[in-house]
Scaffold this motif. Structure first.
Motif, PDB file in Angstrom:
ATOM      1  N   THR A   7      18.694  28.897   8.776  1.00 26.52           N
ATOM      2  CA  THR A   7      18.686  28.572   9.722  1.00 26.52           C
ATOM      3  C   THR A   7      16.851  27.671  10.503  1.00 26.52           C
ATOM      4  O   THR A   7      16.613  27.055  11.246  1.00 26.52           O
ATOM      5  CB  THR A   7      18.580  29.193  11.415  1.00 26.52           C
ATOM      6  OG1 THR A   7      18.466  30.024  11.145  1.00 26.52           O
ATOM      7  CG2 THR A   7      19.840  29.144  11.450  1.00 26.52           C
ATOM      8  N   HIS A   8      16.548  28.013   9.152  1.00 18.95           N
ATOM      9  CA  HIS A   8      14.744  27.776   9.904  1.00 18.95           C
ATOM     10  C   HIS A   8      14.329  27.510   7.684  1.00 18.95           C
ATOM     11  O   HIS A   8      12.890  28.239   7.351  1.00 18.95           O
ATOM     12  CB  HIS A   8      14.224  28.857  10.533  1.00 18.95           C
ATOM     13  CG  HIS A   8      14.161  30.287   9.996  1.00 18.95           C
ATOM     14  ND1 HIS A   8      13.183  30.341   9.010  1.00 18.95           N
ATOM     15  CD2 HIS A   8      15.394  31.161  10.011  1.00 18.95           C
ATOM     16  CE1 HIS A   8      13.665  32.162   9.219  1.00 18.95           C
ATOM     17  NE2 HIS A   8      14.397  32.052   9.541  1.00 18.95           N
ATOM     18  N   GLN A   9      14.817  27.316   7.639  1.00 14.80           N
ATOM     19  CA  GLN A   9      14.826  26.277   5.641  1.00 14.80           C
ATOM     20  C   GLN A   9      13.198  25.581   5.449  1.00 14.80           C
ATOM     21  O   GLN A   9      13.118  24.809   6.899  1.00 14.80           O
ATOM     22  CB  GLN A   9      15.005  25.605   4.885  1.00 14.80           C
ATOM     23  CG  GLN A   9      16.525  26.340   5.533  1.00 14.80           C
ATOM     24  CD  GLN A   9      17.840  25.576   4.288  1.00 14.80           C
ATOM     25  OE1 GLN A   9      17.550  24.671   3.840  1.00 14.80           O
ATOM     26  NE2 GLN A   9      18.563  26.665   3.764  1.00 14.80           N
ATOM     27  N   GLN A  10      12.260  25.389   4.791  1.00 21.70           N
ATOM     28  CA  GLN A  10      10.581  25.516   4.747  1.00 21.70           C
ATOM     29  C   GLN A  10      10.910  24.848   3.522  1.00 21.70           C
ATOM     30  O   GLN A  10      11.189  25.639   2.584  1.00 21.70           O
ATOM     31  CB  GLN A  10       9.558  25.801   5.493  1.00 21.70           C
ATOM     32  CG  GLN A  10       9.507  26.080   7.886  1.00 21.70           C
ATOM     33  CD  GLN A  10       8.460  26.688   7.840  1.00 21.70           C
ATOM     34  OE1 GLN A  10       7.584  26.002   7.647  1.00 21.70           O
ATOM     35  NE2 GLN A  10       8.742  28.422   8.496  1.00 21.70           N
ATOM     36  N   MET A  11       9.461  23.936   3.495  1.00 19.72           N
ATOM     37  CA  MET A  11       9.378  23.683   2.390  1.00 19.72           C
ATOM     38  C   MET A  11       8.244  24.682   1.781  1.00 19.72           C
ATOM     39  O   MET A  11       7.300  24.856   2.475  1.00 19.72           O
ATOM     40  CB  MET A  11       8.286  22.262   2.327  1.00 19.72           C
ATOM     41  CG  MET A  11       7.956  21.989   0.896  1.00 19.72           C
ATOM     42  SD  MET A  11       9.500  21.990  -0.716  1.00 19.72           S
ATOM     43  CE  MET A  11       8.643  21.558  -2.482  1.00 19.72           C
ATOM     44  N   PRO A  12       8.083  25.579   0.651  1.00 22.69           N
ATOM     45  CA  PRO A  12       6.491  26.303   0.150  1.00 22.69           C
ATOM     46  C   PRO A  12       5.676  26.031  -0.638  1.00 22.69           C
ATOM     47  O   PRO A  12       5.840  24.806  -0.997  1.00 22.69           O
ATOM     48  CB  PRO A  12       7.728  27.632  -0.619  1.00 22.69           C
ATOM     49  CG  PRO A  12       9.199  26.326  -1.708  1.00 22.69           C
ATOM     50  CD  PRO A  12       9.319  25.482  -0.095  1.00 22.69           C
ATOM     51  N   ARG A  13       4.888  26.486  -0.282  1.00 22.67           N
ATOM     52  CA  ARG A  13       3.798  25.980  -0.924  1.00 22.67           C
ATOM     53  C   ARG A  13       4.112  25.991  -2.026  1.00 22.67           C
ATOM     54  O   ARG A  13       3.601  24.984  -3.194  1.00 22.67           O
ATOM     55  CB  ARG A  13       2.672  26.971  -1.119  1.00 22.67           C
ATOM     56  CG  ARG A  13       0.777  26.670  -1.696  1.00 22.67           C
ATOM     57  CD  ARG A  13      -0.247  27.266  -1.328  1.00 22.67           C
ATOM     58  NE  ARG A  13      -0.340  27.693   0.313  1.00 22.67           N
ATOM     59  CZ  ARG A  13      -0.808  28.701   0.829  1.00 22.67           C
ATOM     60  NH1 ARG A  13      -1.998  29.162   0.329  1.00 22.67           N
ATOM     61  NH2 ARG A  13      -1.780  28.035   2.314  1.00 22.67           N
ATOM     62  N   ARG A  14       4.725  27.215  -2.805  1.00 22.06           N
ATOM     63  CA  ARG A  14       4.785  26.791  -4.195  1.00 22.06           C
ATOM     64  C   ARG A  14       5.933  27.367  -4.617  1.00 22.06           C
ATOM     65  O   ARG A  14       6.777  28.183  -4.478  1.00 22.06           O
ATOM     66  CB  ARG A  14       3.966  27.485  -5.404  1.00 22.06           C
ATOM     67  CG  ARG A  14       3.801  27.568  -7.191  1.00 22.06           C
ATOM     68  CD  ARG A  14       3.051  27.838  -7.786  1.00 22.06           C
ATOM     69  NE  ARG A  14       2.355  27.398  -7.572  1.00 22.06           N
ATOM     70  CZ  ARG A  14       0.693  27.014  -8.509  1.00 22.06           C
ATOM     71  NH1 ARG A  14       0.755  28.266  -9.733  1.00 22.06           N
ATOM     72  NH2 ARG A  14      -0.077  26.490  -8.804  1.00 22.06           N
ATOM     73  N   MET A  15       6.935  26.384  -5.223  1.00 24.69           N
ATOM     74  CA  MET A  15       9.139  27.394  -6.214  1.00 24.69           C
ATOM     75  C   MET A  15       8.992  27.347  -7.553  1.00 24.69           C
ATOM     76  O   MET A  15       8.026  26.120  -8.301  1.00 24.69           O
ATOM     77  CB  MET A  15       9.357  26.686  -4.775  1.00 24.69           C
ATOM     78  CG  MET A  15      10.756  26.574  -5.148  1.00 24.69           C
ATOM     79  SD  MET A  15      11.623  25.824  -3.705  1.00 24.69           S
ATOM     80  CE  MET A  15      11.709  24.034  -3.779  1.00 24.69           C
TER      81      MET A  15
END
Length: 311
Positions: A7-15
């Motif tokens: 419900t609250h996906q975000q782009m991580p700083r590094r993945m």
């Protein structure tokens, strides 16, 4: 805390795309990935490290490796009701116990992690003495069945499918209306020779690689090396790189005549320009995506119920 992850996906700083739901098959690469991701932490804000639930056998030893590597200030250990699986992970226990890839302080010679890039993973005795001492916060629940793993595996699978579906939801129009099935969406066309390709979790013969990739979930990644190919591809990597993952997609089709991958992804074009590597792991597209397609007559591609369960 704000709700289920989907419900609250975000782009991580590094993945990094590990490509499997468990690190059991390749713990060394798992530690390489952890070290690579952790290297971008600038310590400007507090960091909470959510470890996985594998705490038996080699999983416990791997957890000791992680505590040594990451040097946390606090370790929160949750016990399981009426079952002693783990010793208290006190600073002394972590310091003197052997991990999976590191040895305890009482052993003079320390094990190295094999790969050249891991030379910094040595733990001399004198460094162990000066290592930061974490504070152990021990939580002991007093209600039955707390922490039992039987149902957690099923719940994790459901949450994983929900996360994938939530991610694919970004392909839909923001306007309220009918949800378009994936075969109605326009994919990107990617030339075979523009991206490198690697299957992470198993060995696939080059002649069968397109069968494996078609209709699969992939990580869209960026390797530092320029992808060069004298032919029209495909470009196959011989080893799995530890590299940035910029997002995910589905190989919606493979055009063998024009040498093109057809890829559906919500990753914005400015980030897609950086993608030069496709990683295929052991993460399946949720069944409902394939089974619930509208407008399909007859058999659904890549879906069968006619197989032998004993195989």
């Amino acid at each position: 805390l704000p709700g289920p992850p989907f419900t609250h996906q975000q782009m991580p700083r590094r993945m990094v795309y590990y490509g499997q739901t468990s690190c059991e098959q390749d713990t060394e690469r798992y530690l390489d990935v952890v070290k690579y991701v952790f290297s971008c932490y600038k310590k400007e804000v507090p960091l909470v490290i959510n470890t996985m639930g594998w705490v038996k056998g080699e999983g416990l030893l791997l957890l000791i490796d992680l505590i040594r590597l990451l040097s946390p200030s606090h370790v929160v250990q949750m016990d399981i009701y009426d079952w002693k699986a783990m010793p208290p992970l006190t600073p002394e226990h972590v310091q003197f116990s052997a991990g999976l890839h590191t040895k305890g302080k009482q052993q003079s010679k320390c094990k190295q992690l094999g790969a050249d890039s891991m030379e910094s993973w040595k733990y001399p005795e004198e460094e162990d003495m000066s290592a930061p001492q974490h504070k152990l916060l021990y939580v002991h629940p007093e209600f039955p069945r707390a922490g039992q793993a039987g149902e957690a595996r099923v719940h994790c699978g459901i949450l994983r499918d929900m996360s994938i579906l939530g991610y694919l939801g970004h392909l839909q129009s923001p306007d309220i209306g009918a949800v378009l099935p994936l075969h109605c969406l326009v994919p990107y066309q990617v030339p075979f020779n523009a991206v490198a390709l690697r299957v992470i979790h198993t060995d696939v013969a080059p002649s069968n690689i397109m069968y494996a990739v078609n209709a699969s979930w992939i990580g869209l990644c960026c390797i530092p090396e320029e992808v060069r190919c004298q032919t029209d591809g495909p470009v196959l990597l011989t080893q799995t790189p530890i590299c940035d993952c910029l997002g995910f997609g589905i190989v919606r089709g493979v055009d063998m005549e024009k040498k093109l991958y057809h890829i559906l992804t919500p990753v914005p074009p400015e980030n897609l320009r950086l993608v030069n590597c496709l990683l295929l792991g052991n993460i399946a597209i949720p069944n409902c995506v394939l089974v619930g397609q509208q407008g399909i007559e007859g058999e659904i591609p890549y879906v069968t119920s006619d197989y032998n369960y004993s195989i």
